[in-house]
Structures are given as structure tokens and as C-alpha cells.
Design a protein around this motif. Structure first.
Motif, PDB file in Angstrom:
ATOM      1  N   ARG A  13     -26.809 -79.439  45.720  1.00 41.84           N
ATOM      2  CA  ARG A  13     -27.379 -79.337  44.370  1.00 41.84           C
ATOM      3  C   ARG A  13     -28.647 -80.188  44.257  1.00 41.84           C
ATOM      4  N   ASP A  14     -28.519 -81.516  44.256  1.00 39.98           N
ATOM      5  CA  ASP A  14     -29.726 -82.337  44.091  1.00 39.98           C
ATOM      6  C   ASP A  14     -30.593 -82.232  45.353  1.00 39.98           C
ATOM      7  N   GLU A 141     -28.652 -88.724  31.830  1.00 47.45           N
ATOM      8  CA  GLU A 141     -29.820 -88.661  32.714  1.00 47.45           C
ATOM      9  C   GLU A 141     -30.820 -89.753  32.329  1.00 47.45           C
ATOM     10  N   PRO A 169     -27.238 -92.281  36.374  1.00 46.29           N
ATOM     11  CA  PRO A 169     -28.337 -91.950  37.291  1.00 46.29           C
ATOM     12  C   PRO A 169     -29.545 -92.865  37.142  1.00 46.29           C
ATOM     13  N   THR A 171     -32.600 -91.825  37.697  1.00 46.50           N
ATOM     14  CA  THR A 171     -33.224 -90.516  37.908  1.00 46.50           C
ATOM     15  C   THR A 171     -34.585 -90.593  38.594  1.00 46.50           C
ATOM     16  N   HIS A 202     -25.846 -92.907  41.047  1.00 46.10           N
ATOM     17  CA  HIS A 202     -26.648 -91.764  41.532  1.00 46.10           C
ATOM     18  C   HIS A 202     -28.088 -92.250  41.568  1.00 46.10           C
ATOM     19  N   HIS A 204     -32.123 -92.356  43.113  1.00 43.62           N
ATOM     20  CA  HIS A 204     -33.225 -91.697  43.822  1.00 43.62           C
ATOM     21  C   HIS A 204     -34.047 -92.753  44.546  1.00 43.62           C
ATOM     22  N   GLN A 512     -33.017 -80.068  35.570  1.00 45.69           N
ATOM     23  CA  GLN A 512     -33.621 -81.208  34.873  1.00 45.69           C
ATOM     24  C   GLN A 512     -34.986 -80.891  34.276  1.00 45.69           C
TER      25      GLN A 512
HETATM   26  O1  KIV Z   1     -31.120 -87.654  38.944  1.00 43.47           O
HETATM   27  C1  KIV Z   1     -30.435 -87.262  37.987  1.00 43.47           C
HETATM   28  O2  KIV Z   1     -30.514 -87.776  36.868  1.00 43.47           O
HETATM   29  C2  KIV Z   1     -29.537 -86.150  38.215  1.00 43.47           C
HETATM   30  C3  KIV Z   1     -28.547 -85.850  37.136  1.00 43.47           C
HETATM   31  C4  KIV Z   1     -28.571 -84.427  36.753  1.00 43.47           C
HETATM   32  C5  KIV Z   1     -27.197 -86.324  37.541  1.00 43.47           C
HETATM   33  O3  KIV Z   1     -29.564 -85.532  39.248  1.00 43.47           O
END
Ligand code: KIV
Ligand code: ZN
Length: 514
Positions: A13-14, A141, A169, A171, A202, A204, A512
Motif C-alpha cells: 500500500r504505502d 494523518e 504517522p 507523514t 508509521h 517516513h 492521501q
Molecule cells: O503517512 C501516512 O500518514 C500514511 C497514513 C495513511 C497512515 O500513510
């Protein structure tokens, strides 16, 4: 007994949100099976409402993958949630993961909603999801940039409605380890019903801190689920890398004191599968799965490792699934030996027809290459599985190419278009350039070539070349991968694979951005 750390994989997914990393249903299914073999706790299989393709992939994974919990992302609205639940229905155990942005910036500029509206929508979304399952994950998010009081209010409300996992997250990859860990700890302390949910992270990797942030939040903040992707695949600089967090927690059990259920010997096969499928090459010095991760070039290190391994090695290569580049098969190997090696590598082909076709490709390769390695076999299988399932408008047949010092190279490529054979010819600045122009002379795709890269699958000049081509057209980016002993032929195959993915009907929503 030590607490368990839940590994939630979001490669499908991500990871897939990374431009060019889109995968077909069959490719996703193959990766999901590998994630199951690796004993991932939760597989986020996609975003069901984004397209019929994603819906179908989630449904297929939910039907066939039984040992992991299967999850779909859904925006915080009834339509998305109902679609996710529908796709997940065949699963033995499933989770709905719903989200809405809670930072002032996202609420005002992206959602154009007031905080009160967001609060209400989050609550109602979780309430709606409850009619389908007890396993509900909620993500605010841009959580790491949200106002603490507001965030806590929303989280208290969604837990009261039945959310069982709360994922925070980062994000945009803005957090730093101690700040992010403190955020998770404070939320857990301030939200009165926080003990009713598992806290998840979660992250990045925009500042290269996704793994550090996730681990700090586990150690110091009390999070018990990490969301991650194989090879750290993901938009921009990617997500938290699965192999790094898993091996950190396993290798430093003395520090983290947590159990992880992952079968680490499946890590390198998973890494190779994801890289070959998406065309996102793994950098050689990448921790755990990079080609150099266990290579000791300096004489001093080699000497130390030979005397006592733990002088310079904190993990064993075989524990993460590196096999010493064994020459496993050759020209005289039969179908049974090939089948057995596939079983040893944990590869399952869907039918006898696929096995026969893969064996034919193997024989073809063995006629041209004396030593066949595991990597060659994995690449054959990967190509065969794609060819067997994916709809291909174009299919490579053959290539002849001429280049000589002082002359402009010329290429002639034979390929099929919806089953009918055609031939393209062109000159170019180099053999690869001529080959791609030859294909374009018949296709006229109008796509822009934005990346071309070649890698050797194994060592030595006999190695097969693996080419990745990335094309852009009308805002869409796709990758194609091709392998062959001849890198010009590999380039033609990669280009054709990318053209096959340019189909505009494969378009889907980014959860998103919409
Ligand atoms: O990075 C993010 O905020 C997401 C959310 C949809 C979980 O991928
Ligand atoms: Zn994300």
C-alpha cells in the motif's frame, strides 16, 4: 514472557504509492505470499477504494493468504470503509485501517474542514467500521505535527468507538527520535482509555530517521506495532525499512527485550522479490539486504572474521536469508531438480503450465550460461509469473543489433502487439538508444524515459543483466524490469514491460491526495 512487537507491512500500500512502483494483482499476490512466509503479522494489501485493480488484489490476497491478518486502508468515510470490508471479506482475519488528517495545516489546506468536523468524521468512521470487524486501526494523518490537545481528544473518541490500534504517522518524515518517542509516551499517558488500544508507529524517511524514530518510539514511548516496508520502499525517501527494524530488535534483544515473530531467513528473498518486481534497486551498502552488507573487503576484517566471526559480524548472513552464491543447477539438470530447487527457495508457481514454462526458460538460459545461481532462478520465476498472469499488449520476440567503432549503431526489434508480430528498426547514439528507438518506431507511445539503470544479477561477466526502465506519461510513472545475458536485449524487455504498464485504465487514487 517478553512483549510482542507487531510487524505491520505496508509494502503493497504505502510502498506502492512510490511513483513507478505500481504492481499488478499477480505481483501483489506473490509478494503477499512471501510476506506470509516471512510471518509478517499484518499485511496492508492496498487501498480498496482506489481502483478496481486494488480491490481485486486485496480480495485475492484475502482469499489466499491465511496466516497473516489482511488489512485495507480506507479514508474516514462510509463508502471507503464498506469497500475495504467487502474486499477483505474472504480473509480468515482482517483489519480495516481508517485515517483522517488532524494537523491544522492538513485540515485547513487539504481537507478544508474545521477541527470539529474532523473530530466527528473520525468518530463516525470508526463507529461505521465496527459493524464489519472488531479489528480497527485508526491513523491521525500528519499526527506528529498535530496539536496535542486536539489529537488526544480525537484518539479518546475513536478508542471509545472501538478502534483497537492507534497509529501515529510521521507523514512527512519531520520527527526526531526523542521527540517522537515522547509524543507517543505522552499520548498514552494523556488519553484516558489508551490502555484499550495497541499503539503503532508509521514513519517516513525524508530525513533518514524513519527507523530510528520507530525504534525510539518502541523503546521509550511504549509503541508495540511498527509499520514498515520491504527495502524501505515508499514515496519520496520511503518508509521505515522492515529488515532494519526487525534485525535491530532481534540482534539487540538485550536492549529492546521484545519478541518479533518474523522468520528472518525470508528477508533477503523478500527483498529480492520486491526489488525485481518494482524495479527499485537496492543500494549495495543498504543495511541487511544490500549486496555488500556482509562483504568484508579489507584484509584485516577478513582475517578477523575467519578467526572468530563475531569480531566484525553482529548478524549471520544466513540468518537473514543470504545463501552463498551457490551454483545450483546447470545444463544437465532436469525438471525435477529444477522443481526441487524452487521448493527449497520457497517459490510456489500457480500451475504445472507455469512450472513447464519456467523450466523452458531455465533450459534456454542454461544453454547460454554454464552456471545457474539461485538469483537466476528467482529472476526466471519472476518473469514467468508476470508473463503468465499479466495482460501484455506488447511481448518481446527477438533482437538483432549492430554496432562498430565509428559507426552509428542500428537495432532491429521483433515484438508482438496484441499477438501480431511487428518489427521496428532504428539507428541511435548507442546500442540501447537504437533499440529503444526501434521499439518506439512502431509504438509511438509519447512516453518520456526518466530512468534507465543496469545491474548484474550475480557476479562475473557471465552474469545476467537486470535493466530497469522508468517511463512518464500524462502524469503517470511506471517501471519495467527486464533480464537477459545480453544487456541490450534486457533493455528491450524492460522497455516493453514498462510500456505494458502505461495502460491508463490502471490509474488509481492516491489515498492521501484525494
Ligand atoms: O503517512 C501516512 O500518514 C500514511 C497514513 C495513511 C497512515 O500513510
Ligand atoms: Zn505513510
Amino acid at each position: 514472557m517478553a512483549d510482542k512487537l507487531i510487524i505491520f507491512d505496508t509494502t503493497l500500500r504505502d510502498g506502492e504509492q512510490s511513483p513507478g512502483a505500481s504492481m499488478t494483482k499477480e505481483e501483489k499476490l506473490r509478494i503477499a505470499r512471501q510476506l506470509e512466509r516471512m510471518k509478517v503479522d499484518v499485511i496492508e494489501a492496498g487501498f480498496a477504494a482506489s481502483s478496481n485493480g486494488d480491490f481485486g488484489a486485496i480480495q485475492a490476497i484475502a482469499s489466499q493468504v491465511k496466516d497473516s491478518v489482511i488489512c485495507s486502508l480506507a479514508r474516514a468515510n462510509d463508502k471507503d470503509i464498506a469497500r475495504a470490508a467487502e474486499a477483505l471479506k474472504p480473509a480468515e482475519r482482517f483489519r480495516v485501517h481508517t485515517f483522517i488528517a488532524t494537523s491544522a495545516l492538513h485540515m485547513e489546506k487539504k481537507l478544508r474542514m474545521t477541527p470539529e468536523q474532523v473530530y466527528e468524521q473520525a468518530r463516525l468512521a470508526v463507529r461505521f467500521a465496527r459493524q464489519f470487524t472488531d479489528d480497527i486501526e485508526f491513523s491521525p494523518e500528519d499526527g506528529s505535527r498535530s496539536d496535542m490537545d486536539f489529537l488526544c481528544r480525537v484518539l479518546e473518541a475513536v478508542i471509545a468507538e472501538g478502534a483497537t490500534t492507534i497509529n501515529i504517522p510521521d507523514t512527512v518524515g519531520y520527527a526526531v527520535p526523542d521527540g517522537y518517542a515522547a509524543l507517543i509516551r505522552q499520548i498514552r499517558e494523556r488519553v484516558p482509555n489508551s490502555d484499550k488500544a495497541v499503539f503503532s508507529v508509521h514513519c517516513h524517511n525524508d530525513l533518514g530517521m524513519a527507523v530510528a524514530n520507530s525504534l525510539a518510539a518502541v523503546k521509550l514511548g511504549g509503541a508495540r506495532q511498527i509499520e514498515c516496508t520491504v527495502n524501505g520502499l515508499g514515496e519520496r525517501a520511503g518508509n521505515t525499512s522492515l529488515e532494519e527494524v526487525v534485525m535491530a530488535v532481534k540482534t539487540r534483544r538485550d536492549y529492546f527485550g521484545l519478541e518479533v515473530g518474523i522468520d528472518t531467513t525470508q528477508i533477503v528473498p523478500a527483498s529480492k522479490l520486491v526489488s525485481q518486481t518494482t524495479g527499485f534497486v537496492v543500494q549495495p551498502n543498504k543495511a541487511v539486504v544490500g549486496a555488500n552488507a556482509f562483504a568484508h573487503a579489507s584484509g584485516i576484517h577478513q582475517d578477523g572474521v575467519l578467526k572468530a566471526r563475531d569480531t566484525y559480524e553482529i548478524m549471520r548472513a544466513e540468518d537473514v536469508g543470504w545463501s552463498a552464491n551457490k551454483i545450483v543447477l546447470g545444463k544437465l539438470s532436469g525438471r525435477n531438480a529444477f522443481k526441487q530447487r524452487l521448493q527449497e527457495l520457497g517459490v510456489a508457481l500457480d500451475s504445472e503450465a507455469e512450472l513447464n514454462a519456467a523450466f523452458a526458460r531455465f533450459k534456454e538460459l542454461a544453454d547460454r550460461k554454464a552456471e545457474i545461481f539461485d538469483e537466476d532462478i528467482l529472476s526466471i520465476v519472476s518473469q514467468e509469473a508476470s508473463a503468465a498472469h499479466d495482460h501484455e499488449t506488447y511481448r518481446f520476440v527477438s533482437l538483432s543489433q549492430h554496432s562498430e567503432t565509428g559507426e552509428r549503431p542500428h537495432a532491429k526489434v521483433v515484438f508482438t502487439v496484441d499477438g501480431s508480430e511487428t518489427t521496428g528498426q532504428a539507428h541511435g547514439n548507442g546500442p540501447v538508444d537504437a533499440t529503444l528507438h526501434a521499439i518506439e518506431s512502431r509504438v509511438n507511445s509519447g512516453a518520456e524515459l526518466i530512468l534507465y539503470s543496469v545491474n548484474a544479477i550475480t557476479a562475473g561477466t557471465q552474469a545476467q543483466g537486470e535493466v530497469t526502465v522508468r517511463l512518464a506519461k500524462a502524469g503517470r510513472i511506471v517501471n519495467g524490469v527486464g533480464t537477459d545475458l545480453d544487456i541490450v536485449a534486457a533493455s528491450a524487455k524492460a522497455y516493453i514491460a514498462a510500456l505494458n504498464k502505461l495502460d491508463p485504465s490502471a490509474e488509481k487514487l492516491n489515498p492521501q491526495r484525494s
